[in-house]
Structures are given as C-alpha cells and as structure tokens.
Design a protein around this motif. Structure first.
Motif, PDB file in Angstrom:
ATOM      1  N   GLN A 160       0.698  19.694  -2.944  1.00 43.09           N
ATOM      2  CA  GLN A 160       2.150  19.518  -3.075  1.00 43.09           C
ATOM      3  C   GLN A 160       2.858  20.039  -1.825  1.00 43.09           C
ATOM      4  N   GLU A 161       2.357  21.135  -1.289  1.00 40.32           N
ATOM      5  CA  GLU A 161       2.973  21.736  -0.111  1.00 40.32           C
ATOM      6  C   GLU A 161       2.639  20.988   1.171  1.00 40.32           C
ATOM      7  N   PHE A 162       1.386  20.533   1.328  1.00 41.09           N
ATOM      8  CA  PHE A 162       0.939  20.014   2.621  1.00 41.09           C
ATOM      9  C   PHE A 162       0.794  18.496   2.698  1.00 41.09           C
ATOM     10  N   ASN A 163       0.699  17.789   1.553  1.00 41.04           N
ATOM     11  CA  ASN A 163       0.322  16.377   1.655  1.00 41.04           C
ATOM     12  C   ASN A 163       1.182  15.407   0.867  1.00 41.04           C
ATOM     13  N   TRP A 164       1.991  15.915  -0.058  1.00 45.18           N
ATOM     14  CA  TRP A 164       2.830  15.020  -0.856  1.00 45.18           C
ATOM     15  C   TRP A 164       4.245  15.029  -0.311  1.00 45.18           C
ATOM     16  N   PRO A 165       5.010  13.961  -0.467  1.00 40.79           N
ATOM     17  CA  PRO A 165       4.680  12.705  -1.161  1.00 40.79           C
ATOM     18  C   PRO A 165       4.001  11.669  -0.265  1.00 40.79           C
ATOM     19  N   GLU A 166       3.983  11.890   1.082  1.00 44.06           N
ATOM     20  CA  GLU A 166       3.467  10.843   1.977  1.00 44.06           C
ATOM     21  C   GLU A 166       1.966  10.600   1.792  1.00 44.06           C
ATOM     22  N   ARG A 167       1.243  11.661   1.424  1.00 44.25           N
ATOM     23  CA  ARG A 167      -0.219  11.574   1.318  1.00 44.25           C
ATOM     24  C   ARG A 167      -0.827  11.040   2.615  1.00 44.25           C
ATOM     25  N   ARG A 168      -0.356  11.623   3.708  1.00 37.44           N
ATOM     26  CA  ARG A 168      -0.806  11.212   5.042  1.00 37.44           C
ATOM     27  C   ARG A 168      -2.293  11.487   5.250  1.00 37.44           C
ATOM     28  N   VAL A 169      -2.783  12.558   4.649  1.00 36.92           N
ATOM     29  CA  VAL A 169      -4.194  12.920   4.768  1.00 36.92           C
ATOM     30  C   VAL A 169      -4.933  12.452   3.519  1.00 36.92           C
ATOM     31  N   ARG A 170      -5.960  11.637   3.706  1.00 42.45           N
ATOM     32  CA  ARG A 170      -6.787  11.216   2.574  1.00 42.45           C
ATOM     33  C   ARG A 170      -7.842  12.294   2.317  1.00 42.45           C
ATOM     34  N   VAL A 171      -8.132  12.514   1.051  1.00 35.69           N
ATOM     35  CA  VAL A 171      -9.143  13.510   0.692  1.00 35.69           C
ATOM     36  C   VAL A 171     -10.273  12.820  -0.063  1.00 35.69           C
ATOM     37  N   CYS A 222      -8.302  11.267  -6.155  1.00 36.44           N
ATOM     38  CA  CYS A 222      -7.440  10.197  -6.661  1.00 36.44           C
ATOM     39  C   CYS A 222      -5.958  10.465  -6.425  1.00 36.44           C
ATOM     40  N   ASN A 223      -5.580  11.717  -6.271  1.00 32.51           N
ATOM     41  CA  ASN A 223      -4.175  12.042  -6.012  1.00 32.51           C
ATOM     42  C   ASN A 223      -3.859  12.181  -4.529  1.00 32.51           C
ATOM     43  N   ASN A 224      -4.868  11.870  -3.690  1.00 32.04           N
ATOM     44  CA  ASN A 224      -4.648  11.967  -2.250  1.00 32.04           C
ATOM     45  C   ASN A 224      -5.236  10.766  -1.510  1.00 32.04           C
ATOM     46  N   LYS A 225      -5.155   9.595  -2.172  1.00 32.14           N
ATOM     47  CA  LYS A 225      -5.528   8.311  -1.573  1.00 32.14           C
ATOM     48  C   LYS A 225      -6.946   8.306  -1.012  1.00 32.14           C
ATOM     49  N   GLY A 226      -7.833   9.084  -1.670  1.00 29.56           N
ATOM     50  CA  GLY A 226      -9.207   9.163  -1.199  1.00 29.56           C
ATOM     51  C   GLY A 226     -10.164   8.484  -2.144  1.00 29.56           C
ATOM     52  N   VAL A 229     -12.605   2.607   2.154  1.00 33.81           N
ATOM     53  CA  VAL A 229     -11.241   3.046   1.821  1.00 33.81           C
ATOM     54  C   VAL A 229     -10.384   3.092   3.078  1.00 33.81           C
ATOM     55  N   LEU A 230     -10.916   3.664   4.159  1.00 35.95           N
ATOM     56  CA  LEU A 230     -10.148   3.756   5.396  1.00 35.95           C
ATOM     57  C   LEU A 230      -9.847   2.386   5.987  1.00 35.95           C
ATOM     58  N   SER A 231     -10.675   1.406   5.680  1.00 32.81           N
ATOM     59  CA  SER A 231     -10.461   0.069   6.242  1.00 32.81           C
ATOM     60  C   SER A 231      -9.426  -0.746   5.472  1.00 32.81           C
ATOM     61  N   ARG A 232      -9.003  -0.269   4.295  1.00 33.39           N
ATOM     62  CA  ARG A 232      -8.112  -1.081   3.438  1.00 33.39           C
ATOM     63  C   ARG A 232      -6.847  -1.558   4.147  1.00 33.39           C
ATOM     64  N   PRO A 233      -6.067  -0.673   4.798  1.00 37.13           N
ATOM     65  CA  PRO A 233      -4.832  -1.164   5.435  1.00 37.13           C
ATOM     66  C   PRO A 233      -5.093  -2.269   6.452  1.00 37.13           C
ATOM     67  N   MET A 234      -6.161  -2.133   7.221  1.00 37.49           N
ATOM     68  CA  MET A 234      -6.503  -3.144   8.219  1.00 37.49           C
ATOM     69  C   MET A 234      -6.896  -4.456   7.542  1.00 37.49           C
ATOM     70  N   VAL A 235      -7.666  -4.356   6.459  1.00 41.19           N
ATOM     71  CA  VAL A 235      -8.133  -5.547   5.760  1.00 41.19           C
ATOM     72  C   VAL A 235      -6.963  -6.285   5.112  1.00 41.19           C
ATOM     73  N   ALA A 244      -4.335   2.302  -4.318  1.00 46.43           N
ATOM     74  CA  ALA A 244      -4.962   3.615  -4.178  1.00 46.43           C
ATOM     75  C   ALA A 244      -5.588   4.101  -5.478  1.00 46.43           C
ATOM     76  N   ASP A 245      -5.354   3.382  -6.607  1.00 42.84           N
ATOM     77  CA  ASP A 245      -5.965   3.794  -7.876  1.00 42.84           C
ATOM     78  C   ASP A 245      -7.477   3.561  -7.885  1.00 42.84           C
ATOM     79  N   ASP A 246      -7.936   2.714  -6.986  1.00 42.14           N
ATOM     80  CA  ASP A 246      -9.376   2.497  -6.872  1.00 42.14           C
ATOM     81  C   ASP A 246      -9.956   3.667  -6.073  1.00 42.14           C
ATOM     82  N   CYS A 247     -10.235   4.758  -6.802  1.00 42.62           N
ATOM     83  CA  CYS A 247     -10.585   5.999  -6.129  1.00 42.62           C
ATOM     84  C   CYS A 247     -11.944   6.538  -6.564  1.00 42.62           C
ATOM     85  N   GLY A 248     -12.779   5.671  -7.126  1.00 44.13           N
ATOM     86  CA  GLY A 248     -14.146   6.080  -7.388  1.00 44.13           C
ATOM     87  C   GLY A 248     -14.412   6.577  -8.782  1.00 44.13           C
TER      88      GLY A 248
END
Length: 925
Positions: free
Chosen positions: A331-342, A362-366, A387-393, A898-902
């Motif tokens: 909540q402090e470091f990554n939300w709401p942008e979720r810039r870092v995937r975990v 699943c809550n950090n686009k990983g 997962v990292l390739s999704r935006p490009m694809v 991003a719900d497809d998180c494994g």
C-alpha cells in the motif's frame, strides 16, 4: 663480434631472401604505380551502408516468418486430442529392434552442406527439437508443431531469396524449437537434451522489454534441506533469463535483510555474464537460520527499484510461506499504480501459506507458482516472461532485436558450428485471436543467426580483423571495446560508438602480438559511424603511414594470371577475393580456383573484389623473378650455406611465395609447415606476426623473429635466416669482447653467450633448449601452472603481461645482477643493422633458484584474495560503463488482464492469517 656477426647475418639474409632483387623490381616499376590515399571517413560510411543492406535482408526474412506464424495460429483451432506425427530431431533415422522407425522418427534425408559448415542437413524442411523435460506429445506441443508446419515454405523461400542466410528458427513458448535446415540433434553423454530455446538470449530479449529485477530469497530456518536446494535452483534459473539489457540484485532475508553481495548494497547492477556468474557462486554459499520476516525485505526491494529505470520492474519472492501482516508495504510503495510486478514462488510441498503467497502476486500484477520439486523450476520460472510480455503482445509491438555477439557452444555442442562468433536477429510472435487479446498470449519468437564472419564479408576480408581459431572459455561472451583498445583510457572512442556518433580520432597504441609475448607501438587513426536500423556501430582502424595508402599497379590479366598460377605461390584462402558462398555451385572452390575461374571467364557470375584482384595480379608479376632466383641458389648445392631452411615473401594482397631450400622432394604444397607456422600465414583474422612486425620496422632492414617451438619439440626456422657460428674465430671474438669488458679474472667457462631479439627472446644459444625461450619468463610460467590446478575457480581479473622492449638508441650497456650471496655481471651489445642483441653473462653465480623463489612468493601474494584491496575490487564490479539503452519499453497496457495471476480465486491476507490463527487455537485446545 657484434659488428662481425651483424655483417654475416645481414649478408646471409640478403642472399637467401633475394631482398635486393625484389627492391630493384619495385624500383623499376615505381613510375607505373598509382598511389591512392585511403579516405577513412568515406570507407567506414560505405562499409556501414553495405552492412545495413545486408542486415536489412536478415530482418526482412524474420518479419516474413513472424507474419506467417501469426497467420497460421489465427487459422488454427486448438484440438485437445490432436494426433500428429512430426520429425523429432532426436529420433529421426532411428529404428527399433525390429528395424522399424521409432515413433516421431522416420526417414529424414540429411546431406553435408558446405554453407552450414559441412554439417548433414535437410534444406527442404525443418524439424523439431524438444527438451528432455518436456513431453513431446503434450497437446500444447502437438498443436504448436502442427500450426508451425506453415513455416517450412517460408524458411525455404527466405533461403532462396538470400542464400547467405544461415539457421532460421521458431522457438515456441511451450518449449519446442523448430529449426531450418533440419538436423540430427546430438544429446549429451547422458542422452539428455537440456537445450531449451526459451532460455536463449534471442528469445528472452525479443519476448520482454528491459527489466530491473530484485530477487528476494527466504533463508529462515524452515527453508532447510531440499527447500533451500530448490530455492537456489530457482534463483539460478531466473538469472539465466536475464541479459545485457537487464539489471538485478539479490537479497536474502530471515530475521534481518542482507545483500548476497555486500558490494552491491542498495543498487542494481547490469545482469551481464560476469555478474550473473558471480551471483551464482554467492547463492551456492547461502545457508538457513532464524525466522523469516518478509516485510523488511520487500521494503528494501522497493527502495532500490525506486532508483532504477522506468521500464519493467519486478520483485521475485522465493519463500516457503509468509505469516506476518505485510499488506501495508504494498500500500505504501506500490499501490495504486502497481508499477512493480511481484512474482512469487512457493517452495516445498507444504501449502499452509499458499494463499498469502498467492495474494502478494495477484495484488501486484505478478504471477504465483508452486515449486515443489527441482523438476518444476524451469517451467514455473518461465511464466514470468509471459506476464512481462503482455503489454507488448496486446499492443502488437513487433520490435526487432539484435543480440550481442556470443559463442554458440550449446546449440551444436559437438560440431564446428559451435566455434563461430555470431549475433542473432529475432522478433516476437503474438496471438491475433480476439478472444485472447487481454491475456496477451506470446506464441514464441522467430529468428535467424548471423555469423560475424558473414557480417564482416561486407568489409572485404583483407581489411578487417576477427579472431579465428577461437578456443571458447566457459560462457564465452562479448568483449567490451575498452578491453581491446587499451589506449582509449578516456573512453572517447567507446562513448562515441555506443552513442551511435560519426567521427574520427587518433591514438598512440600499444598492442600485443604473438599471443601476448610481444608488444608493438603504433599510431592509429580510428573512423566510426552507426549502422542505421540496427543497434550496431562500425569502426575501422588505419595505421598511420603504410595503412593510409593503397597502390595500384597496371598489369594485364593474362600476364598476372600466368604468374599467379606458379607452383611456389599461394594466396590467403580465408580472405574474400571472390564471393563463393552465394551460389551453391561455387562453395567447393578455393579462393585461388575462384580467382582463376573468374579471370578466365569460366565463371563470370562470381562476385569478385576487383581492386584486390588487381593488387594480387600486380604482386604476382613483380615477385615472379623470385622463383627463378631461389631455384638458382638451391640448385647450386656446393655454394649453399648449411642451416638455410626456407625463403619466403608476403605482400599486402595476401600473396605468399615460398621455397624450401632443404630438399627438392619436399617442395610441393605446404607440408613443411607446422601447426604453429600455419598460424603465421595470411589468414582470416590477421596478417602474420612476422609481416606485421616487419611493416613497423625501419625500411630496408631485416627483422629477425623466431616463432615458438611446436609441441613436438621440433625446431622451426621459418622466420629466422642464419647459420649457427661454427668456426672458432667468431666464438673467440665473442669471448674476447667479454674478456675485455669483465676482466681477466673470468675464464671462458664462466660465461654464457646468447643472441636475443629486441623483445628478449633467445635466438642463438649454446644450449638448444634456450632457443625461442624468453630471458625473463619465470613469472609467466608460474602463473600458468597455478591457474591450471584442478578445481580452481576462474575469476575475472586484470592481467599484466611483462614485456621486454630494447631501446634502440642504446648501442651497448653493462650492469650487475645481485643473486643472494653472489653477483654476476652482464654485457649487452647491439648487433648493427638488425633487431638483435648480443648478451653475455657470468655463469659462475646461479640466480635461477633465487629468482624463481622470489617470483613464486610474489605470485602467491598476487593470487591471495586476502591481500586485494576490497574497495578497488568492489568499484570495478559496480562500474557501469556508458551503454546505449534499448529505445522501446512495454511495461503497461490498460487492457491487460491482471487477474490471470497463476492461482484460482484467492482470499485476503487478513482473513487468511486470522483463519490460521483460529485453527491453531482449536488444535491447542
């Protein structure tokens, strides 16, 4: 004696080399020779344009493959029960005990092909390689193989359009590898195929944008045993998916947080080969202790990522569970942008904390994976790339990538192909189906290899330098320009080329030759420019003086060809006088055969370098009288001096004439050449050592050079023309000279006499074993012996090459060497008109043991890591040289699912933790 010996050896050299005759011939035709100055700026520009055109053809071939693969997938409907037989490269042409083809085998025609390094291949179709750990009849594999059959026609069509293409391929995201032309795949000694195309640099670079990665590993007490082993393997597998454009660090945590490499604390380092291998060594040393507290580790990870780039950023959490309340960290470091995937990897069979670990991803686009065995690691790690390739694809950004130069020692580990330095051009392949758009499905990567040898054909081979008989060290990879051009200390050349600038500069250069044993001092002009539409820059070097000019002699083709076909003549077969690799019919021709066929009109379609051919014909005509001159000397046996072996000459067009004086019956071919001698012929990568050194030597003087002894202990004489002084007069003069300098107290038996060259190598000695050895090599030999101890771990280091270079202005000198309890005097006297010196030393004081002990102590001190300055080492490891970062970045797309998180549906961490606490309380009560 030095003067007398100088006159004698000069006279012998002049007589048996025929140098004066050759000088006269060149003087006679001087008025007909046209001399042109080389314009370096224009030359580098022209080469760059030709390379751009050549590389452009490779990129077009890859684009056609990508389009064909995507269209084939769009037309293909997935069939869970598909049955399809294909040619498995491991099983082709294999039969069972009854003589029947094995499943997925069958008859697959293979024929040796010159273009593919004489490997048996099938240029009509591709075949399939599947790693041993992937089931070759898995429905995903069968559907992918069936769909990609459409690439066969495109492969063949590409090769027809551009016959200089080498390997073309499609690496599937499911793990199979379609390769054209088809080959028989060779497993390792255990019958296993570990090659996985998804681990190759071309696949990873094409599939993802540059990324900053922090690997966080749990080393608390619960991670002991197999769990820690799996965790280490997971880390190493993640490291293998990183490349030159990525940055990384590794944090281990238990009760406290620590960096596995303290030198890298608080920063990210380039994921180059050295750093990745260094991390692997440190990971192997990890041990478990204490309680796992992930919260502090995550805070530290976000902190260092905040200092990184703005492209893909990811945290890889490897743990067997997460118990504490960690939600506020995200909540402090990554939300709401979720810039870092975990991305989270749950280690071991225990599933108690699975929901917590899943929630983090699943809550950090990983993506969350469960790694319960070592066999699970490879497939689970690969998920993060998808997962990292999704935006490009989703956006269908078909970026073309070029890899750095690498030595492919994996793909064809038992074949000659593995010794080629190459680069690969690749492009991602996406699913175009609308129903899967938001999932961003990467189908795989298509590519082709470009051997640097092929790339440099554009710059005529006689004008460039490339390592030839390369003996790849473990994990051989690219070499930084700063390690080649040592004198670019301010990195002006490197920085300009990295930034893709165009320009020129001059440098005073010290360059090592003869495998680091000798040094040359040069003044070089450097010209550089960018190769458009690629990430490459091109630079050329011209030595000031002879390197700045070319001369063109006007001789007829008939006259030149007549002399070119003389039996004592050869040309550099590894240079490109005529291009023999375009038409398959020309591939079996040697360069001399190709030149003859072209000049006689038998093969007018050959593409030949007319400027080089004109120079070669001119050299053949001018040097033709040498054959008759040498033969006349040899036939007059009675006047031949003893010990004369070979006469030879070389020209800048790569032409060599040679004659063996020692026996007419041995003159045919090059049978007199040892393996060491052949390295000193005109070859693909360089002019011979004797040629390069002579070119830098004052005109009109002889340079004497003794090659290294070959491994059989047989003396070689190729580049030293002399007769060993056998009459007592010379020896008497030698000893009398020393007698006069040292004094009457020294007897003749107490001195040792040598003739050495200007680099300190012994050419003449009373002890045969001294010849071709160095007068000061104890330290070099000791270093070699220490490094070769079995089990030693090779570490990157700065290497110092001790070298002796004599100052020519000093005609004579003497001094004293102190050796423990005794001392010895030596005298050095220059031998006129040569690069030789007479060295005489007292022999009644043995320094060898004393010197060797000192060098041994010094060497052990140098190799002891405890005495190295740790801060200097750390600064070297962390240093980030100027680099050109990739222009494109694909880290975000609004339509990504991003719900497809494994994992399936998941519950909040607070509920999960509360439930586990209640369960624990119930068990206790």
């Amino acid at each position: 004696w030095a003067v007398s010996f100088g006159k004698e050896i000069t006279a012998l050299s002049a007589r048996y080399s025929g140098a004066k005759l050759l000088q006269k011939k060149y003087k006679d035709i001087e008025g007909t020779v046209k001399i042109e100055e080389v314009n370096g700026d224009e030359l580098v520009k022209r080469f760059a344009e030709e390379m751009e055109e050549m590389l452009g053809r490779k990129m077009k071939a890859v684009k056609r493959l990508a389009e064909a693969a995507e269209d084939a997938d769009l037309d293909h409907e997935y069939n869970e029960t598909l049955e399809f037989d294909y040619y498995n490269s491991m099983l082709i042409n294999t039969v069972d005990e009854d003589g029947n083809p094995v499943p997925l085998g069958g008859e697959f025609t293979l024929e040796e092909n010159e273009h593919f390094n004489k490997l048996p291949v099938n240029i009509q179709q591709s075949n399939i390689q599947v790693p041993t750990n992937v089931y070759n009849r898995d429905p995903d594999i069968l559907n992918g193989v069936y769909m990609s059959e459409a690439l066969n026609d495109v492969f063949a069509d590409n090769f027809q359009k551009d016959p200089t293409l080498t390997w073309q391929y499609f690496g599937s995201s499911t793990g199979f590898f379609r390769l054209y032309p088809g080959i028989q795949w060779t497993p390792d000694e255990n019958g296993v195929v570990t090659f996985d195309c998804r681990n190759r640099n071309w696949y990873i670079q094409a599939a993802t944008s540059p990324k900053d990665v922090v690997i966080v590993v749990d080393v608390s007490g619960s991670m002991k045993g197999l769990r820690l082993t799996i965790a280490k393997h997971t880390i190493n597998t993640i490291l293998d998916t990183l490349g030159e454009n990525d940055f990384v660090n590794i944090i281990a945590y238990s009760d406290y947080v620590r960096y596995v490499e303290p030198c890298f604390q608080g920063t990210l380092v380039q994921a180059d080969l050295d750093n990745r291998e260094h991390f692997k060594l440190l990971v192997e040393q990890l041990h478990v202790k204490g309680e796992g507290k992930v919260k502090k580790a995550m805070k530290e990870s976000f902190r260092i990522l905040n200092e990184g780039s703005l492209c893909n950023q990811a945290i890889m959490l490897i743990t067997d569970g997460a118990m504490e309340d960690f939600q506020d960290v995200f909540q402090e470091f990554n939300w709401p942008e979720r810039r870092v995937r975990v991305f989270t990897y749950l280690i071991g069979r225990e599933m108690t904390f699975a929901e917590n670990v899943k929630w983090i991803a699943c809550n950090n686009k990983g993506y969350y994976t469960h790694v319960s065995t070592l066999a699970d690691v490879q497939e689970n790690v690969m998920e993060y790339l998808h997962v990292l390739s999704r935006p490009m694809v989703i956006n269908h950004d078909h970026d073309i990538i070029w890899t750095e130069a690498y030595m492919d020692s994996v793909l064809f580990n038992t074949q000659a192909q593995s010794l080629l330095l190459m680069t690969s051009v690749a492009m991602p392949v996406f699913s175009k189906k609308r129903e899967t758009l938001s999932h961003g499905i990467l189908l795989g990567v298509v590519g082709t290899d470009v051997a640097l040898r092929e790339l440099m054909r554009v710059a005529t081979r006689y004008k460039y330098k490339e390592g030839k008989k390369l003996k790849p060290k473990p994990n051989y990879n690219s070499v930084d320009l700063s390690e080649v051009e040592w004198e670019d200390s301010e990195e002006k050349l490197r920085t300009a080329m990295v930034k893709g600038e165009t320009g020129n500069l001059s440098l005073d250069v010290k360059t090592s030759v003869d495998k680091g044993r000798r040094v040359m001092f040069l003044k070089n002009d450097y010209y550089y420019t960018v190769i458009n539409e690629t990430p490459f820059s091109l630079g050329i070097v011209l030595s000031q003086g002879y390197g700045q000019y070319i001369f063109i002699g006007n001789v007829s083709v008939e006259e030149g060809l007549h002399d070119l076909l003389a039996p004592d003549l050869t040309i550099a077969n590894e240079w490109t006088y005529c291009e023999t690799d375009i038409d398959p019919a020309h591939r079996k021709l040697s360069q001399l055969q190709a030149v003859e066929q072209y000049l006689t009109g038998k093969e007018p379609d050959l593409e030949c370098d007319m400027q080089l051919l004109q120079q070669t014909l001119f050299d053949a005509v001018v040097t033709a009288p040498m054959e008759a001159y040498w033969n006349a000397l040899m036939l007059n046996v009675s006047s031949m001096d003893e010990g004369i072996e070979t006469a030879f000459l070389g020209t800048r067009s790569g032409l060599i004439r040679f004659l063996r004086y020692a026996g007419i019956e041995k003159r045919i071919g090059k049978s007199f050449l040892t393996s060491t001698d052949k390295e000193n012929m005109f070859t693909l990568d360089h002019f011979p050592v004797w040629y390069r050194r002579a070119a830098e030597y004052p005109a009109g003087k002889f340079l004497y050079y003794m090659p290294r002894q070959d491994t059989r202990g047989r003396r070689t004489y190729l580049y030293l023309v002399y007769t060993h002084p056998q009459n007592k007069t010379n020896k008497q003069i030698l000893r009398n000279t020393i007698y006069d300098v040292i004094g009457s107290s020294v007897s003749y038996q107490d001195i040792e006499c040598y003739v050495i060259d200007n680099n300190g190598f012994v050419l003449i000695s009373e002890q045969r074993n001294d010849v071709s050895s160095h007068t000061c090599t104890h330290r070099i030999w000791l270093e070699s012996s220490v490094h070769k101890k079995k089990g030693d771990i090779l570490q990157p280091c700065d290497t110092e090459y001790p070298s002796f270079v004599y100052e020519p202005s000093v005609k004579e000198t003497n001094s004293i060497i102190k050796c423990g309890r005794c001392q010895k005097m030596f005298v050095v006297q220059q031998i006129p008109e040569s690069n030789l010196l007479m060295l005489v030393v007292q022999a009644d004081c043995d320094c060898s043991k004393h010197v060797q002990e000192n060098h041994t102590m010094l060497l052990l001190l140098l190799l002891d890591p405890a005495v190295h300055n740790s801060s200097v080492k750390c600064d070297r490891m962390k240093s980030q040289k100027v680099r050109r970062r990739p222009e494109s970045c694909h880290s975000y797309h609004a339509q990504e699912n991003a719900d497809d998180c494994g994992g399936a549906s998941f519950i909040s961490p607070s509920t999960s933790v509360s439930f586990m606490c209640l369960l624990f309380a119930a068990v206790v009560s």
